[in-house]
Design a protein around this motif. Structure first.
Motif, PDB file in Angstrom:
ATOM      1  N   GLU A 138      27.224  76.636  -9.012  1.00 39.46           N
ATOM      2  CA  GLU A 138      28.496  76.053  -8.151  1.00 39.46           C
ATOM      3  C   GLU A 138      28.128  76.057  -6.766  1.00 39.46           C
ATOM      4  O   GLU A 138      28.244  75.267  -5.696  1.00 39.46           O
ATOM      5  N   ARG A 139      27.649  77.440  -6.321  1.00 43.17           N
ATOM      6  CA  ARG A 139      27.416  77.743  -4.860  1.00 43.17           C
ATOM      7  C   ARG A 139      26.115  76.719  -4.420  1.00 43.17           C
ATOM      8  O   ARG A 139      26.155  75.880  -3.368  1.00 43.17           O
ATOM      9  N   LEU A 140      25.182  76.588  -5.358  1.00 44.96           N
ATOM     10  CA  LEU A 140      23.796  75.680  -4.986  1.00 44.96           C
ATOM     11  C   LEU A 140      24.419  74.308  -4.999  1.00 44.96           C
ATOM     12  O   LEU A 140      23.824  73.498  -4.029  1.00 44.96           O
ATOM     13  N   ALA A 141      25.207  73.769  -5.752  1.00 48.07           N
ATOM     14  CA  ALA A 141      25.544  72.289  -5.833  1.00 48.07           C
ATOM     15  C   ALA A 141      26.277  71.951  -4.712  1.00 48.07           C
ATOM     16  O   ALA A 141      26.255  70.939  -4.289  1.00 48.07           O
ATOM     17  N   SER A 142      27.057  72.950  -3.981  1.00 49.67           N
ATOM     18  CA  SER A 142      27.797  72.738  -2.938  1.00 49.67           C
ATOM     19  C   SER A 142      27.297  72.666  -1.514  1.00 49.67           C
ATOM     20  O   SER A 142      27.622  72.442  -0.466  1.00 49.67           O
ATOM     21  N   MET A 143      25.665  72.940  -1.410  1.00 53.62           N
ATOM     22  CA  MET A 143      24.989  72.974  -0.264  1.00 53.62           C
ATOM     23  C   MET A 143      24.424  71.942   0.055  1.00 53.62           C
ATOM     24  O   MET A 143      23.828  70.901  -0.697  1.00 53.62           O
ATOM     25  N   PRO A 144      24.538  71.594   1.337  1.00 57.83           N
ATOM     26  CA  PRO A 144      23.906  70.304   2.035  1.00 57.83           C
ATOM     27  C   PRO A 144      22.432  70.384   1.891  1.00 57.83           C
ATOM     28  O   PRO A 144      21.846  71.615   2.131  1.00 57.83           O
ATOM     29  N   GLY A 145      21.465  69.549   1.663  1.00 56.97           N
ATOM     30  CA  GLY A 145      20.206  69.522   1.523  1.00 56.97           C
ATOM     31  C   GLY A 145      19.974  69.969   0.073  1.00 56.97           C
ATOM     32  O   GLY A 145      18.700  69.785  -0.451  1.00 56.97           O
ATOM     33  N   VAL A 146      20.762  70.277  -0.821  1.00 57.31           N
ATOM     34  CA  VAL A 146      20.264  70.537  -1.994  1.00 57.31           C
ATOM     35  C   VAL A 146      20.781  69.131  -2.863  1.00 57.31           C
ATOM     36  O   VAL A 146      21.971  68.601  -3.094  1.00 57.31           O
ATOM     37  N   HIS A 147      19.951  68.237  -3.384  1.00 55.93           N
ATOM     38  CA  HIS A 147      20.198  67.089  -3.966  1.00 55.93           C
ATOM     39  C   HIS A 147      20.488  67.057  -5.411  1.00 55.93           C
ATOM     40  O   HIS A 147      20.552  66.114  -6.059  1.00 55.93           O
TER      41      HIS A 147
END
Ligand code: DP6
Length: 353
Positions: free
Chosen positions: A312-321
């Motif tokens: 969840e945390r990673l998916a919400s990050m800008p720059g992580v596509h």
């Protein structure tokens, strides 16, 4: 005897990295490496020996996407052809092959597919030629001689060590099966397309770094620590060593001559987020730790109970596509799929097979 065979083989994520080739030709590394075999990220390859009267055509290679085959790009077809030559020499066979291969992860994801791809190719050829295990040579050796050293580890499931011993055949061995420890790997995709500098070139440049020799001095202790952490399922210890070795690889890459920078700004942002998350997770006795191979994407190893929060945390990050949720897996397996039966893109009407 020979027949059409399909095998899928997984990618793996290195906990202690292979970085630096002592003998690039024979793919002998300077140091032993340890990895976790993945389950979701895999390559599937169908291989068929061609009849004797068609052998003059040589090997033919296709890549599969969207349910159709297209002729493989020249550079990739050349690597497959070179690997098939090695497999023919090592097994004493002379067949030419039709090969079709696909990846479970998008080609543009920026994830290395060589380990899974060449492990699948070696396993499928051995299956197609019905070479009995005792004369097949070691699958690990056959996979490694593709030039992708990490493929040596992808022929086994669970936790795997590739000894890197220049004496003998240098085959990987399993440290523990997948069932021993259910670790997860949540992959944050921050880069699409190929990396700018290949691992092959990285291995060549590595000894030019002033830190290369120092890492080799530190490695025996680190390898012992990783083996123990796996045996005792000690996630905190494993996580610490995982991050140390990732840092070392990238320090060596950045200080090689000429330097190699694999990280992107989003890589650092993900590392920061994982550190913060790890502090939160520790309160609950769980944890998450990061590593990168020769690229900008971040693999976050974590305990099963932490996977949801990490993803969840990673998916919400800008720059992580994109985020891929993977886990420890059991290794290569035979598949029913027949990729050579798929139509050739744009030529379906001609029924080209
Ligand atoms: C950084 O020579 O096996 O991933 O052929 O591109 O898969 P590819 O690379 P290879 O080197 C792997 C380097 C590494 C570390 C590792 O997997 O051990």
């Amino acid at each position: 005897m020979s027949h059409r065979a399909t095998v899928s083989a997984p990618a793996n994520i290195a906990i202690v990295k292979y970085w630096g080739a002592k003998d690039a030709e024979r793919v002998v590394p300077y140091n032993p490496s340890i990895s976790m075999t993945l389950e979701v990220c895999r390559s599937t390859t169908t291989v068929e020996p061609v009849p004797a009267d068609e052998r003059a055509d040589g090997d033919r290679v296709w890549v599969v996407a969207d349910g159709a085959r297209t002729p493989a790009p020249a550079a990739f077809a050349e690597r497959v052809h070179a690997h098939l030559d090695v497999l023919r020499r090592r097994t004493g066979r002379s067949e030419r092959f039709r090969v079709a291969t696909s990846n479970s992860f998008p080609a543009a994801a920026g994830l290395a597919s060589s380990a899974s791809g060449f492990a699948a190719l070696a396993c499928a050829v051995v299956r197609a030629l019905e070479i009995p295990a005792e004369t097949a040579g070691d699958l690990s050796v056959l996979a490694r001689l593709s030039g992708s050293g990490s493929a040596a580890r992808s022929v086994l499931g669970g936790y795997v060590e590739w000894p890197g011993d220049p004496v003998g055949d240098c085959a990987a061995r399993q440290l523990a099966p997948a069932g021993h420890w259910d670790l997860r790997d949540v992959i944050a995709l921050v880069q699409s397309g190929d990396k700018e500098v290949s691992s092959l070139e990285g291995h060549r440049r590595a000894p030019t770094s002033p830190y290369f020799g120092r890492r080799l001095e530190l490695l025996p202790g680190r390898l012992d620590g990783v083996r123990r952490a796996i045996e005792e399922r000690d996630a905190q210890a494993l996580g610490r060593l995982l991050e140390q070795d990732a840092i070392d690889l990238h320090v060596i890459a950045m200080t090689s001559e000429p330097p190699i920078f694999y990280w992107r700004p989003a890589t650092l942002a993900v590392l920061e987020a994982v550190r913060a998350l790890n502090r939160e997770l520790r309160q609950a006795g769980a944890g998450a730790w990061w590593t990168m191979d020769a690229g900008a994407n971040v693999h976050v190893l974590c305990t099963a109970e932490a996977e949801e929060a990490v993803a969840e945390r990673l998916a919400s990050m800008p720059g992580v596509h994109g985020v891929i949720r993977d886990r420890v897996g059991t290794g290569p397996r035979d598949e029913d799929a027949d990729l050579l039966a798929l139509p050739v893109a744009g030529e379906a009407a001609r029924g080209d097979r």
